[in-house]
Design an enzyme around this catalytic site. Sequence first.
Site, PDB file in Angstrom:
ATOM      1  N   LEU A 205     -55.288  47.218   3.683  1.00  9.17           N
ATOM      2  CA  LEU A 205     -55.999  47.409   4.949  1.00  9.17           C
ATOM      3  C   LEU A 205     -55.508  48.714   5.564  1.00  9.17           C
ATOM      4  O   LEU A 205     -54.317  48.869   5.794  1.00  9.17           O
ATOM      5  CB  LEU A 205     -55.562  46.243   5.850  1.00  9.17           C
ATOM      6  CG  LEU A 205     -56.487  45.690   6.896  1.00  9.17           C
ATOM      7  CD1 LEU A 205     -57.789  45.237   6.264  1.00  9.17           C
ATOM      8  CD2 LEU A 205     -55.811  44.504   7.591  1.00  9.17           C
ATOM      9  N   HIS A 206     -56.406  49.654   5.800  1.00 13.84           N
ATOM     10  CA  HIS A 206     -55.950  50.856   6.511  1.00 13.84           C
ATOM     11  C   HIS A 206     -57.063  51.606   7.233  1.00 13.84           C
ATOM     12  O   HIS A 206     -56.803  52.582   7.915  1.00 13.84           O
ATOM     13  CB  HIS A 206     -55.253  51.821   5.547  1.00 13.84           C
ATOM     14  CG  HIS A 206     -56.210  52.541   4.632  1.00 13.84           C
ATOM     15  ND1 HIS A 206     -56.753  51.957   3.516  1.00 13.84           N
ATOM     16  CD2 HIS A 206     -56.742  53.779   4.699  1.00 13.84           C
ATOM     17  CE1 HIS A 206     -57.562  52.806   2.925  1.00 13.84           C
ATOM     18  NE2 HIS A 206     -57.592  53.926   3.616  1.00 13.84           N
ATOM     19  N   ARG A 207     -58.332  51.154   7.100  1.00 14.72           N
ATOM     20  CA  ARG A 207     -59.440  51.881   7.750  1.00 14.72           C
ATOM     21  C   ARG A 207     -59.271  51.847   9.257  1.00 14.72           C
ATOM     22  O   ARG A 207     -59.027  50.768   9.832  1.00 14.72           O
ATOM     23  CB  ARG A 207     -60.777  51.214   7.444  1.00 14.72           C
ATOM     24  CG  ARG A 207     -61.218  51.347   6.057  1.00 14.72           C
ATOM     25  CD  ARG A 207     -62.179  52.525   5.848  1.00 14.72           C
ATOM     26  NE  ARG A 207     -62.110  52.843   4.448  1.00 14.72           N
ATOM     27  CZ  ARG A 207     -61.550  53.920   3.935  1.00 14.72           C
ATOM     28  NH1 ARG A 207     -61.084  54.861   4.703  1.00 14.72           N
ATOM     29  NH2 ARG A 207     -61.474  54.096   2.644  1.00 14.72           N
ATOM     30  N   ARG A 240     -50.313  53.709   8.432  1.00  8.68           N
ATOM     31  CA  ARG A 240     -51.194  53.610   9.616  1.00  8.68           C
ATOM     32  C   ARG A 240     -51.237  52.170  10.133  1.00  8.68           C
ATOM     33  O   ARG A 240     -51.132  51.924  11.327  1.00  8.68           O
ATOM     34  CB  ARG A 240     -52.613  54.064   9.233  1.00  8.68           C
ATOM     35  CG  ARG A 240     -53.650  53.797  10.312  1.00  8.68           C
ATOM     36  CD  ARG A 240     -55.072  53.993   9.787  1.00  8.68           C
ATOM     37  NE  ARG A 240     -55.426  55.384   9.597  1.00  8.68           N
ATOM     38  CZ  ARG A 240     -55.819  56.212  10.579  1.00  8.68           C
ATOM     39  NH1 ARG A 240     -55.879  55.784  11.825  1.00  8.68           N
ATOM     40  NH2 ARG A 240     -56.135  57.455  10.310  1.00  8.68           N
ATOM     41  N   ASP A 284     -60.132  47.158   2.352  1.00  9.54           N
ATOM     42  CA  ASP A 284     -61.105  48.053   2.970  1.00  9.54           C
ATOM     43  C   ASP A 284     -61.042  49.431   2.326  1.00  9.54           C
ATOM     44  O   ASP A 284     -61.582  50.404   2.832  1.00  9.54           O
ATOM     45  CB  ASP A 284     -60.915  48.125   4.495  1.00  9.54           C
ATOM     46  CG  ASP A 284     -59.548  48.639   4.913  1.00  9.54           C
ATOM     47  OD1 ASP A 284     -58.784  49.121   4.052  1.00  9.54           O
ATOM     48  OD2 ASP A 284     -59.248  48.580   6.119  1.00  9.54           O
TER      49      ASP A 284
END
Length: 365
Positions: A205-207, A240, A284
Amino acid sequence: MIGPVILVVGARPNFMKIAPIYAELEKRKINQILLHTGQHYDDNMSKIFFDDLGMPQPDIYLGIGSGSHAYQTAKVMVEFEKVCQEHKPSMVVVVGDVNSTVACSMVCAKERIPCAHVEAGLRSFDRDMPEEINRLVTDAIADYLLTPSPDGDYNLRNEGVSENRIVRVGNVMIDSLFNNIDKSKTSLIHQDLNVTIGEYGVLTLHRPSNVDDKTAFIQIISALEKIGERITIVFPLHPRTKNRAEEFGLTERLEQIPNIVITGPAGYLDFISLMAGAKLILTDSGGLQEESTALGIPCLTLRENTERPVTVTEGTNTIVGNNTEVIINAAMDVLDTGGKSGRIPELWDGKTALRIADLIERIIE
Ligand code: UD1
């Protein structure tokens, strides 16, 4: 004398796309320069990939680092322009859709250096996604648009791109996957994380749309709280995501998801070993949608759209967005039924770098 070919990498998803091209050009004794912009700089986001993929240290390192989109893009442009003026490359190869990709392609356009974009033509049609802007701009100005799948050709034609700029070469990231999958079997990651092959899911997950938005982030965590009751979830945390979780006060809630195994960003060999042994992938990322299709592992994409539709129509991917109930239902379905099996798209055959190198040879001659 013919100038060198410059291969540009900047961020984590670039390394596995350039590695097979670099190796093939080396084999053909083509004069090349491996240039790293330094967009990603932590060892576990960068150096480990060079080691795992058998790439040498970059010949040129621009040391750009983090910053806003404008800052990062502009800084890469300023530094890359100097490199082009000094080394007078015969051509430049950029890959993917990160800020370094668009920055270097813009420099090439103005310096009149032939530029090939590998992974051209992908479109999510969602301009809220910074990568979509990077794709559109890069494809508008790069000279050679090397596409991974027919949808890429189709999108480019729809944008009025002339046929002679489009070359379907296949998916080069799958070259890296196939080249390294056997080697990844020596990884000790399952032992280290104490998980059993075939009995866990992998989550990435990083979007910004998922982790910079607190509501979206919480919706996903709520889904994971349910899924974790059924299956262990291995979660290599992107910097992030780690930062945002801390800012939003969500770190503890993340850590308390049942059966979650949170770890730092994984190296390439560890990560493909983790993917290959997973029952389910939740992500993502763009690349994971393709790698899971190539490995035949069901993938649930936590986004509203994808620029890689072939992974849905032919592969193992399902788009689920970030709605809690939708994610839970899709995950339970995979756990109950085994999920989509899919097939590997045409030209995702491990030989894309050969086709790209053939093209590079033709261009520089
Ligand atoms: C970038 C790409 C994205 C890709 C992703 C893979 C763009 C627009 N985005 O997003 O397409 O999917 O890489 O990771 O180019 N940071 C570190 N160490 C690093 C790099 C970053 O701690 O080595 C942290 C910094 O706090 C930085 C944040 O991560 O501000 C985000 O990094 P950045 O390069 O801006 O974007 P990504 O989210 O990684």
